[in-house]
Design a protein around this motif. Structure first.
Motif, mmCIF file in Angstrom:
data_model
loop_
_atom_site.group_PDB
_atom_site.id
_atom_site.type_symbol
_atom_site.label_atom_id
_atom_site.label_comp_id
_atom_site.label_asym_id
_atom_site.label_seq_id
_atom_site.Cartn_x
_atom_site.Cartn_y
_atom_site.Cartn_z
ATOM 1 N N GLU A 167 11.240 -32.810 40.113
ATOM 2 C CA GLU A 167 11.486 -31.906 38.985
ATOM 3 C C GLU A 167 10.990 -30.489 39.277
ATOM 4 O OE1 GLU A 167 13.230 -32.872 36.117
ATOM 5 O OE2 GLU A 167 13.554 -34.533 37.513
ATOM 6 N N SER A 168 10.267 -30.335 40.378
ATOM 7 C CA SER A 168 9.692 -29.034 40.719
ATOM 8 C C SER A 168 10.563 -28.298 41.730
ATOM 9 C CB SER A 168 8.289 -29.230 41.313
ATOM 10 O OG SER A 168 7.463 -29.910 40.406
ATOM 11 N N ARG A 169 10.063 -27.157 42.173
ATOM 12 C CA ARG A 169 10.713 -26.413 43.254
ATOM 13 C C ARG A 169 9.693 -26.216 44.367
ATOM 14 N NH1 ARG A 169 13.932 -27.559 40.274
ATOM 15 N NH2 ARG A 169 15.676 -26.440 39.311
ATOM 16 N N LEU A 170 10.165 -26.380 45.585
ATOM 17 C CA LEU A 170 9.356 -26.031 46.745
ATOM 18 C C LEU A 170 9.868 -24.667 47.206
ATOM 19 C CD1 LEU A 170 7.257 -26.831 48.916
ATOM 20 C CD2 LEU A 170 9.158 -27.766 50.250
ATOM 21 N N VAL A 171 8.975 -23.688 47.236
ATOM 22 C CA VAL A 171 9.391 -22.319 47.546
ATOM 23 C C VAL A 171 8.541 -21.772 48.689
ATOM 24 C CG1 VAL A 171 9.950 -20.056 46.570
ATOM 25 C CG2 VAL A 171 9.858 -22.053 45.068
ATOM 26 N N LEU A 172 9.220 -21.251 49.704
ATOM 27 C CA LEU A 172 8.548 -20.615 50.831
ATOM 28 C C LEU A 172 8.720 -19.110 50.704
ATOM 29 C CD1 LEU A 172 8.683 -23.533 51.840
ATOM 30 C CD2 LEU A 172 9.365 -22.675 54.081
ATOM 31 N N PHE A 173 7.628 -18.390 50.859
ATOM 32 C CA PHE A 173 7.643 -16.932 50.742
ATOM 33 C C PHE A 173 7.302 -16.330 52.096
ATOM 34 C CE2 PHE A 173 6.620 -18.755 46.667
ATOM 35 C CZ PHE A 173 7.377 -18.015 45.763
ATOM 36 N N ALA A 174 8.130 -15.405 52.542
ATOM 37 C CA ALA A 174 7.914 -14.785 53.850
ATOM 38 C C ALA A 174 8.074 -13.278 53.732
ATOM 39 C CB ALA A 174 8.910 -15.347 54.867
ATOM 40 N N ARG A 175 7.433 -12.568 54.647
ATOM 41 C CA ARG A 175 7.659 -11.128 54.718
ATOM 42 C C ARG A 175 8.104 -10.773 56.129
ATOM 43 N NH1 ARG A 175 4.065 -8.828 58.019
ATOM 44 N NH2 ARG A 175 1.815 -9.003 57.761
ATOM 45 N N ARG A 176 8.862 -9.686 56.214
ATOM 46 C CA ARG A 176 9.400 -9.269 57.505
ATOM 47 C C ARG A 176 8.275 -8.836 58.447
ATOM 48 N NH1 ARG A 176 14.179 -5.132 57.040
ATOM 49 N NH2 ARG A 176 15.114 -6.888 55.957
ATOM 50 N N LEU A 177 8.403 -9.218 59.699
ATOM 51 C CA LEU A 177 7.465 -8.795 60.732
ATOM 52 C C LEU A 177 7.490 -7.269 60.815
ATOM 53 C CD1 LEU A 177 5.678 -9.845 63.173
ATOM 54 C CD2 LEU A 177 7.721 -9.508 64.572
ATOM 55 N N ARG A 178 6.319 -6.677 60.783
ATOM 56 C CA ARG A 178 6.258 -5.212 60.844
ATOM 57 C C ARG A 178 6.446 -4.729 62.277
ATOM 58 N NH1 ARG A 178 0.777 -5.296 57.213
ATOM 59 N NH2 ARG A 178 1.739 -5.944 55.239
ATOM 60 N N GLU A 179 6.944 -3.514 62.403
ATOM 61 C CA GLU A 179 7.268 -2.976 63.731
ATOM 62 C C GLU A 179 6.064 -2.903 64.649
ATOM 63 O OE1 GLU A 179 9.453 0.684 63.579
ATOM 64 O OE2 GLU A 179 11.028 -0.203 62.328
ATOM 65 N N ASP A 180 4.890 -2.641 64.077
ATOM 66 C CA ASP A 180 3.697 -2.475 64.911
ATOM 67 C C ASP A 180 2.880 -3.764 65.044
ATOM 68 O OD1 ASP A 180 2.910 -2.598 62.286
ATOM 69 O OD2 ASP A 180 1.463 -0.952 62.417
ATOM 70 N N GLU A 181 3.399 -4.872 64.521
ATOM 71 C CA GLU A 181 2.655 -6.129 64.542
ATOM 72 C C GLU A 181 2.858 -6.863 65.863
ATOM 73 O OE1 GLU A 181 1.753 -8.487 60.396
ATOM 74 O OE2 GLU A 181 3.813 -8.053 60.916
ATOM 75 N N THR A 182 1.770 -7.345 66.452
ATOM 76 C CA THR A 182 1.862 -8.079 67.718
ATOM 77 C C THR A 182 1.586 -9.556 67.480
ATOM 78 O OG1 THR A 182 -0.492 -7.838 68.207
ATOM 79 C CG2 THR A 182 0.979 -6.051 68.954
ATOM 80 N N GLU A 183 1.913 -10.367 68.467
ATOM 81 C CA GLU A 183 1.616 -11.800 68.391
ATOM 82 C C GLU A 183 0.103 -12.012 68.245
ATOM 83 O OE1 GLU A 183 2.189 -15.728 67.957
ATOM 84 O OE2 GLU A 183 3.774 -14.199 67.967
ATOM 85 N N ALA A 184 -0.684 -11.151 68.901
ATOM 86 C CA ALA A 184 -2.153 -11.252 68.791
ATOM 87 C C ALA A 184 -2.608 -11.011 67.351
ATOM 88 C CB ALA A 184 -2.818 -10.252 69.730
#
Length: 196
Positions: A167-184
């Protein structure tokens, strides 16, 4: 993607989702597949009030939670302990470009306004102010199964993925990877990620 004029992109979460995205209205693709044939699995579709444009601040995608694992059927894994640790990346390819998103919250919420667990996640294709945005993100994090490990700013572009869970909703929230963001940077942020 040429087979369907409603096609707007392709959504990939490695090992979980690898599907085209369509945009028409909020009913047709509940009961029709990508080829417009009647199908209980439906297709992954973009909410009619959240069209995919350059300036869309919050893209909302729906898909059925199919028992065979198709569509958004495998997103249930995000309710398992620490699954997000190794599956935080989403790829969205459009006609124009390709984007990477980072999942920052996983919520099990109600769409019943009277429920304590209610979250109005479908009501914000854009935000009227930074305050409204920040309040929304706080609400999202308050319902999340995980701790707040990733910062989300008003300048970020969001991707929201929703499916039914009983009866519920499973919701995933994401934001776009920023240009200056590294894997580290991301690995460092993940050190603060825990199941609540």
């Amino acid at each position: 993607v040429r087979q369907n004029g409603d096609a707007v992109g392709w959504l990939t979460i490695e090992g979980l989702v690898d599907q085209p995205l369509v945009y028409k209205n909020n009913t047709f693709y509940l009961t029709h597949d990508f080829y417009s044939k009647k199908n209980v699995s439906g297709a992954l579709f973009v909410d009619e009030k959240h069209p995919l444009r350059q300036d869309t601040q919050n893209l909302l995608v729906y898909g059925h939670n199919m028992k065979d694992g198709s569509m958004f059927g495998r997103l249930i894994h995000y309710t398992e302990n620490n699954f997000l640790h190794s599956h935080y990346t989403v790829r969205l390819e459009t006609r124009f470009e390709s984007f990477t998103y980072l999942i920052f919250a996983v919520d099990k919420v109600s769409t019943d306004y009277h429920s304590r667990n209610f979250l109005y996640f479908w009501g914000y294709p854009a935000f009227n102010s930074e305050n409204e945005f920040n309040q929304y993100i706080s609400d999202v994090y308050a319902h999340s199964l995980y701790t707040r490990y990733l910062d989300v700013d008003y300048s970020d572009t969001l991707l929201t993925m929703a499916t039914c869970l009983n009866e519920s909703r499973l919701v995933l929230f994401a934001r776009r990877l920023r240009e200056d963001e590294t894997e580290a940077d991301i690995q460092h942020a993940l050190l603060g990620l825990y199941r609540k």
